[in-house]
Design an enzyme around this catalytic site. Structure first.
Site, PDB file in Angstrom:
ATOM      1  N   SER A   1       0.824  -1.210   0.000  1.00  0.00           N
ATOM      2  CA  SER A   1       0.000   0.000   0.000  1.00  0.00           C
ATOM      3  C   SER A   1       0.860   1.263   0.000  1.00  0.00           C
ATOM      4  O   SER A   1       1.744   1.426  -0.833  1.00  0.00           O
ATOM      5  CB  SER A   1      -0.958  -0.051   1.202  1.00  0.00           C
ATOM      6  OG  SER A   1      -1.948   0.932   1.107  1.00  0.00           O
TER       7      SER A   1
ATOM      8  N   ASP B   1      -5.971  -3.313  -1.827  1.00  0.00           N
ATOM      9  CA  ASP B   1      -4.896  -3.089  -0.865  1.00  0.00           C
ATOM     10  C   ASP B   1      -4.325  -4.391  -0.302  1.00  0.00           C
ATOM     11  O   ASP B   1      -5.043  -5.243   0.206  1.00  0.00           O
ATOM     12  CB  ASP B   1      -5.444  -2.232   0.283  1.00  0.00           C
ATOM     13  CG  ASP B   1      -4.361  -1.598   1.120  1.00  0.00           C
ATOM     14  OD1 ASP B   1      -3.484  -2.329   1.601  1.00  0.00           O
ATOM     15  OD2 ASP B   1      -4.388  -0.368   1.295  1.00  0.00           O
TER      16      ASP B   1
END
Length: 279
Positions: free
Chosen positions: A45, A166
């Site tokens: 991320s 993510d």
């Protein structure tokens, strides 16, 4: 005569939204001191964004962008939370980065000749971790995939026909992956205090809470990852760099002062680590 196994050093970076400005401070301390002994790089991320600029040897670019994004209504907007763009407009951030702080793609190409670079994403169909192999051509798309959150970003990113989001949902601190890739020594950059344990709901925001109902097996991924850091791994040395207490910044909205404070705290922590005679 037995041949000694060659040491492979990995840099593993967790995510954390705006908290990753602390990470960028640590990495800028590394850049200032020309510290880059790594053979393997793995980012998750926001950690993957910081990692990308470090890999390109681009000092202070992440800090500059985060200071801009934290007060930019084109990037963060509660009024867009239920729109096609979502609360965080990743398309806007990507466009801004390409125009103002573009990655040096030639350095990514050069790095990939003899080192390994991975970004962690999550397969939305089965919840499994996917270790993306970014290159000069696809790195921005890979960054979009590892950073996409249900409801918060509204980004639907596909790579090789797989819907991705993510990587923090499936492998928030990819120690095992680093070991599987052959690492014998690992530096882990984190955005929470060393022993802090959290549920996925708190980590990823209330907007995404409904997803846990359909995917209960992923609920304890972060706590499991923290436990894994504490375990002894045969023939593997692990070092953590993390804040002593909670950062001023958070996953989502923050103020410019908080970004500046956490960045300088990261610089300090990075310098402390370098002075510890790691190598």
């Amino acid at each position: 005569m037995l041949m000694q196994k060659k040491e492979k050093i990995a840099l593993v970076i967790e995510g954390g939204g705006f908290r990753c400005v602390f990470t960028s401070g640590v990495l800028d301390a590394f850049l200032i001191n020309k510290f880059n002994p790594f053979n393997i790089y793995i980012g998750v991320s926001g950690g993957a964004i910081s990692l990308s600029y470090y890999a390109c040897n681009q000092y202070k670019d992440v800090f500059t962008m985060m200071k801009k994004m934290c007060v930019d209504g084109n990037f963060l907007s509660y009024s867009r939370a239920f729109s096609d763009q979502g609360y965080m407009n990743l398309s806007y951030m990507e466009k801004y980065a390409k125009q103002n702080n573009p990655l040096d793609l030639e350095k990514i190409k050069e790095l990939k000749k003899n080192k390994e670079l991975y970004f962690v994403a999550t397969n939305t169909d089965n919840g499994e971790a996917v270790y993306l192999d970014p290159n000069k051509q696809n790195i921005y798309r890979c960054l979009r995939a590892t950073s996409s959150l249900p409801f918060l970003t509204k980004s639907n990113c596909k790579i090789n026909g797989i819907k991705l989001m993510d990587g923090a949902w499936s492998d928030p601190i990819p120690i095992k992956a680093a070991i599987d890739f052959g690492a014998t020594k690992i530096i882990v950059l984190r955005t929470f205090p060393k022993d802090y344990r959290i549920s996925g709901l708190n980590y990823l925001g209330l907007f995404a809470g409904y997803w846990w109902i359909k995917n209960p097996k992923m609920k304890n991924q972060y706590s499991n990852a923290v436990d894994d850091l504490k375990r002894r791994h045969k023939n593997v040395e692990i070092h953590q760099i993390c804040p002593d207490d909670f950062l001023n910044t958070g996953l989502l909205g923050v103020g410019e002062d908080s970004v500046i404070k956490d960045y300088h705290y990261g610089l300090e922590k990075g310098m402390d680590f370098l002075n510890s005679n790691f190598l």
